[in-house]
Design a protein around this motif. Structure first.
Motif, PDB file in Angstrom:
ATOM      1  N   LEU A   9       0.829  -1.204   0.000  1.00  0.00           N
ATOM      2  CA  LEU A   9       0.000   0.000   0.000  1.00  0.00           C
ATOM      3  C   LEU A   9       0.865   1.258   0.000  1.00  0.00           C
ATOM      4  N   LEU A  10       1.920   1.247   0.798  1.00  0.00           N
ATOM      5  CA  LEU A  10       2.822   2.399   0.843  1.00  0.00           C
ATOM      6  C   LEU A  10       3.498   2.624  -0.511  1.00  0.00           C
ATOM      7  N   ALA A  11       3.911   1.527  -1.156  1.00  0.00           N
ATOM      8  CA  ALA A  11       4.573   1.634  -2.455  1.00  0.00           C
ATOM      9  C   ALA A  11       3.615   2.192  -3.505  1.00  0.00           C
ATOM     10  N   GLU A  12       2.344   1.772  -3.434  1.00  0.00           N
ATOM     11  CA  GLU A  12       1.350   2.273  -4.380  1.00  0.00           C
ATOM     12  C   GLU A  12       1.041   3.744  -4.115  1.00  0.00           C
ATOM     13  N   GLN A  13       0.841   4.103  -2.853  1.00  0.00           N
ATOM     14  CA  GLN A  13       0.508   5.477  -2.499  1.00  0.00           C
ATOM     15  C   GLN A  13       1.678   6.425  -2.759  1.00  0.00           C
ATOM     16  N   GLY A  14       2.884   5.894  -2.650  1.00  0.00           N
ATOM     17  CA  GLY A  14       4.065   6.705  -2.888  1.00  0.00           C
ATOM     18  C   GLY A  14       4.492   6.753  -4.341  1.00  0.00           C
ATOM     19  N   TYR A  15       3.730   6.070  -5.218  1.00  0.00           N
ATOM     20  CA  TYR A  15       4.023   6.041  -6.655  1.00  0.00           C
ATOM     21  C   TYR A  15       5.440   5.521  -6.948  1.00  0.00           C
ATOM     22  N   CYS A  16       5.879   4.534  -6.159  1.00  0.00           N
ATOM     23  CA  CYS A  16       7.216   3.973  -6.380  1.00  0.00           C
ATOM     24  C   CYS A  16       7.355   3.370  -7.775  1.00  0.00           C
ATOM     25  N   TYR A  17       6.234   2.861  -8.303  1.00  0.00           N
ATOM     26  CA  TYR A  17       6.269   2.221  -9.621  1.00  0.00           C
ATOM     27  C   TYR A  17       6.635   3.197 -10.733  1.00  0.00           C
ATOM     28  N   SER A  18       6.424   4.489 -10.508  1.00  0.00           N
ATOM     29  CA  SER A  18       6.712   5.453 -11.563  1.00  0.00           C
ATOM     30  C   SER A  18       8.199   5.506 -11.894  1.00  0.00           C
ATOM     31  N   CYS A  19       9.042   5.123 -10.955  1.00  0.00           N
ATOM     32  CA  CYS A  19      10.484   5.069 -11.204  1.00  0.00           C
ATOM     33  C   CYS A  19      11.030   3.640 -11.203  1.00  0.00           C
ATOM     34  N   HIS A  20      10.456   2.774 -10.366  1.00  0.00           N
ATOM     35  CA  HIS A  20      11.033   1.451 -10.161  1.00  0.00           C
ATOM     36  C   HIS A  20      10.233   0.321 -10.798  1.00  0.00           C
ATOM     37  N   GLY A  21       9.178   0.654 -11.525  1.00  0.00           N
ATOM     38  CA  GLY A  21       8.412  -0.356 -12.241  1.00  0.00           C
ATOM     39  C   GLY A  21       7.340  -1.014 -11.393  1.00  0.00           C
ATOM     40  N   VAL A  22       6.399  -1.648 -12.077  1.00  0.00           N
ATOM     41  CA  VAL A  22       5.317  -2.362 -11.401  1.00  0.00           C
ATOM     42  C   VAL A  22       5.902  -3.503 -10.578  1.00  0.00           C
ATOM     43  N   GLU A  23       5.521  -3.574  -9.311  1.00  0.00           N
ATOM     44  CA  GLU A  23       6.021  -4.577  -8.364  1.00  0.00           C
ATOM     45  C   GLU A  23       7.549  -4.541  -8.253  1.00  0.00           C
ATOM     46  N   GLY A  24       8.127  -3.395  -8.551  1.00  0.00           N
ATOM     47  CA  GLY A  24       9.568  -3.228  -8.391  1.00  0.00           C
ATOM     48  C   GLY A  24      10.407  -3.805  -9.495  1.00  0.00           C
ATOM     49  N   ASN A  25       9.794  -4.150 -10.627  1.00  0.00           N
ATOM     50  CA  ASN A  25      10.526  -4.721 -11.757  1.00  0.00           C
ATOM     51  C   ASN A  25      10.604  -3.671 -12.855  1.00  0.00           C
ATOM     52  N   ASN A  26      11.724  -2.971 -12.906  1.00  0.00           N
ATOM     53  CA  ASN A  26      11.888  -1.863 -13.849  1.00  0.00           C
ATOM     54  C   ASN A  26      12.573  -2.342 -15.128  1.00  0.00           C
ATOM     55  N   PRO A  27      11.882  -2.309 -16.271  1.00  0.00           N
ATOM     56  CA  PRO A  27      12.479  -2.788 -17.526  1.00  0.00           C
ATOM     57  C   PRO A  27      13.475  -1.810 -18.140  1.00  0.00           C
ATOM     58  N   THR A  28      13.575  -0.593 -17.598  1.00  0.00           N
ATOM     59  CA  THR A  28      14.544   0.366 -18.107  1.00  0.00           C
ATOM     60  C   THR A  28      15.828   0.260 -17.295  1.00  0.00           C
TER      61      THR A  28
END
Length: 237
Positions: free
Chosen positions: A53-72
């Motif tokens: 919930l914290l990761a979603e609310q903090g928009y972590c995916y915008s830099c680190h990818g969905v579920e923390g898997n960043n394809p860039t």
């Protein structure tokens, strides 16, 4: 909801903060072994659901990818990383111990709004996700046997210990704060190794990484980056 509004406001101010000079970054001396052991012992037990919930609310995916898997290769993947390692990195941003370049200001600023329990929750969530692999490199890449030997045996002539002795035979990460390397983007690997080598990254306890990277050549660092990028986690197909 209040915390979510705070994070949204924080996110907006963070991007504005990228223009702020590094002098506003908090400062802390490098870890001593005792200080880190004490900090590790006081790390709260993380809650995966709260961390999600914290990761979603903090928009972590915008830099680190969905579920923390960043394809860039612009920012690191967090999926599958050891919870203690991620917790330490978040703590290092919060204290200012980890500040490699101007982009670090975003994380330094954000972490001021999180407490130890929240950082442990986020770390637990990402640790519960599977390690990424095969995102960054061609499957037919050939690995230099000398690099495999460096990973498995080290180089006694330069007092370099085997990478696998800390990071695992499959790059899956070791105990406590030792990160997983398998599937890491080559660009990220090289950037961090060079930061250890030139001294701009110094949040490793007792210079544990810096002392080994200083004698590695640029070619070896590139080859190690390619090796770990193509390495599959244990049990992966």
């Amino acid at each position: 909801m209040k915390f979510k509004r705070l994070l949204i406001a924080t996110g907006l101010s963070v991007f504005a903060a990228t223009s702020v000079m590094a002098s506003s970054v908090p400062h802390a001396e490098p870890w001593t072994a005792k200080e880190w052991l004490d900090a590790k012992r006081s790390m709260p037990q993380g809650d995966i659901d709260k961390g999600k919930l914290l990761a979603e609310q903090g928009y972590c995916y915008s830099c680190h990818g969905v579920e923390g898997n960043n394809p860039t290769q612009s920012t690191p993947s967090l999926a599958g990383q050891n919870a203690v390692y991620t917790y330490k990195m978040l703590s290092d941003y919060k204290s200012g111990r980890f500040y490699v370049d101007h982009k670090s200001h975003v994380m330094v600023h954000l972490m001021q709004y999180y407490d130890q329990q929240q950082m442990a929750d986020i770390a637990a969530y990402y640790a519960a996700q599977p390690l990424p692999h095969g995102e960054y490199i061609s499957k037919d890449v050939e690995v230099d046997p000398t690099i495999i030997r460096l990973v498995a045996k080290g180089d006694t002539s330069r007092m370099i210990v085997p990478c696998a002795s800390c990071h695992g035979a499959h790059g899956e990460g070791g105990m406590n704060e030792t990160p997983a390397l398998t599937g890491m983007s080559p660009r990220m690997f090289i950037r961090q190794m060079n930061a250890y080598k030139d001294g701009t990254r110094h949040n490793d306890v007792n210079s544990g990484m810096a002392q080994f990277t200083k004698d590695l050549t640029d070619e070896e660092i590139q080859a190690l980056a390619d090796y770990y990028a193509q390495l599959k986690p244990r049990g992966a197909q």
